[in-house]
Scaffold this motif. Structure first.
Motif, PDB file in Angstrom:
ATOM      1  N   ASN A  98       0.832  -1.209   0.000  1.00  0.00           N
ATOM      2  CA  ASN A  98       0.000   0.000   0.000  1.00  0.00           C
ATOM      3  C   ASN A  98       0.864   1.256   0.000  1.00  0.00           C
ATOM      4  O   ASN A  98       0.547   2.244  -0.680  1.00  0.00           O
ATOM      5  CB  ASN A  98      -0.929   0.005   1.215  1.00  0.00           C
ATOM      6  CG  ASN A  98      -2.024  -1.039   1.115  1.00  0.00           C
ATOM      7  OD1 ASN A  98      -2.425  -1.427   0.016  1.00  0.00           O
ATOM      8  ND2 ASN A  98      -2.510  -1.508   2.251  1.00  0.00           N
ATOM      9  N   HIS A  99       1.953   1.207   0.762  1.00  0.00           N
ATOM     10  CA  HIS A  99       2.832   2.377   0.824  1.00  0.00           C
ATOM     11  C   HIS A  99       3.536   2.607  -0.513  1.00  0.00           C
ATOM     12  O   HIS A  99       3.655   3.752  -0.971  1.00  0.00           O
ATOM     13  CB  HIS A  99       3.874   2.190   1.931  1.00  0.00           C
ATOM     14  CG  HIS A  99       4.756   3.386   2.133  1.00  0.00           C
ATOM     15  ND1 HIS A  99       4.322   4.533   2.765  1.00  0.00           N
ATOM     16  CD2 HIS A  99       6.043   3.622   1.762  1.00  0.00           C
ATOM     17  CE1 HIS A  99       5.302   5.416   2.784  1.00  0.00           C
ATOM     18  NE2 HIS A  99       6.357   4.895   2.191  1.00  0.00           N
TER      19      HIS A  99
ATOM     20  N   LYS B  91       1.027   4.017  -2.906  1.00  0.00           N
ATOM     21  CA  LYS B  91       0.770   5.425  -2.578  1.00  0.00           C
ATOM     22  C   LYS B  91       1.943   6.308  -3.030  1.00  0.00           C
ATOM     23  O   LYS B  91       1.747   7.404  -3.562  1.00  0.00           O
ATOM     24  CB  LYS B  91       0.555   5.570  -1.072  1.00  0.00           C
ATOM     25  CG  LYS B  91       0.152   6.973  -0.634  1.00  0.00           C
ATOM     26  CD  LYS B  91       0.153   7.086   0.886  1.00  0.00           C
ATOM     27  CE  LYS B  91      -0.842   6.140   1.509  1.00  0.00           C
ATOM     28  NZ  LYS B  91      -0.893   6.326   2.999  1.00  0.00           N
TER      29      LYS B  91
ATOM     30  N   ASN C  29       1.865   6.669  -6.864  1.00  0.00           N
ATOM     31  CA  ASN C  29       0.820   7.599  -7.301  1.00  0.00           C
ATOM     32  C   ASN C  29       1.235   9.047  -7.054  1.00  0.00           C
ATOM     33  O   ASN C  29       0.962   9.930  -7.878  1.00  0.00           O
ATOM     34  CB  ASN C  29      -0.491   7.296  -6.571  1.00  0.00           C
ATOM     35  CG  ASN C  29      -1.127   6.000  -7.046  1.00  0.00           C
ATOM     36  OD1 ASN C  29      -0.926   5.586  -8.193  1.00  0.00           O
ATOM     37  ND2 ASN C  29      -1.883   5.346  -6.173  1.00  0.00           N
TER      38      ASN C  29
END
Length: 233
Positions: A160-161, A164, A167
């Motif tokens: 997830n990191h 993120k 992005n």
């Protein structure tokens, strides 16, 4: 936050050792040993040590964990001096159990010692906190040698990191490119854009299956690439 801090390894080790020294059974012995060292460093005792051709006592420094070892090691070297003068100089008196405990504390290489066990417990507790940092888990995830150290939950945090982070990087990159296009248009020049992101190329090249070269025609999402990197050895 994407750019969350990661604790300094040396400082973390220092904190773990300090925590180990705060155990009640160790703290008392250590405090008494430090008091003797303080006395040995006064001018009177320093002069006597010089007359006896002995080395000077070493005082530990709070921010340097290795200085604790140095202090105890030197104190043991001065044990005979302390025993010789302790009857007339009570400031140098330590009990035989205290001397035994100091010797055990000094031998940090023995993992079965009380101090060593206390330090290991403190280090394990702090390592758990370290792995809870998303940026740290992400770095471990991207290294095939250590990826297996992560739990399923920690891998999920890392993925997830990374997603993120990607992005955010993509947003910033597109914003910069758009600004360049506007500037180039205003200047009446043609701007040909062919961006090739190094991070995406690296992640793609490390997938479990051969990946085509990442370019403008690669429509796979970064999350898919990150998932393919899971369990790559």
């Amino acid at each position: 936050a994407i750019t969350s801090k990661v604790r300094c390894v040396a400082h973390t080790l220092n904190l773990a050792i300090e925590e180990g020294l705060k155990i009640q059974s160790i703290r008392g012995v250590f405090a008494r040993a430090r008091m003797v060292v303080k006395k040995l460093r006064t001018p009177i005792y320093a002069g006597l040590l010089k007359q006896e051709n002995k080395k000077q006592a070493i005082r530990d420094v709070e921010t340097r964990w290795s200085s604790v070892y140095d202090m105890l090691y030197r104190l043991l070297e001065l044990k005979d001096f302390c025993l010789k003068f302790q009857e007339t100089m009570n400031d140098l008196k330590l009990s035989l159990p205290d001397w035994d405990n100091i010797e055990k504390m000094q031998k940090l290489q023995k993992v079965d010692s009380l101090l060593s066990r206390a330090i290991i417990i403190a280090m394990n507790r702090r390592s758990i906190l370290l792995f809870e940092e998303p940026i740290f888990s992400s770095v471990i995830y991207l290294d095939p040698r250590f990826q297996r150290m992560l739990t399923i939950e920690q891998k999920s945090i890392a993925k997830n990191h990374l997603n993120k982070t990607w992005n955010a990087m993509k947003y910033i990159s597109e914003k910069i490119v758009n600004n360049d296009v506007v500037e180039a248009t205003n200047d009446g020049t043609n701007c040909e854009i062919n961006e090739l992101d190094e991070l995406e190329v690296f992640l793609s090249s490390q997938g479990s299956a051969p990946c085509p070269e990442v370019g403008n025609n690669d429509n796979r999402s970064i999350r898919v690439i990150i998932e393919e990197y899971d369990n790559v050895y």
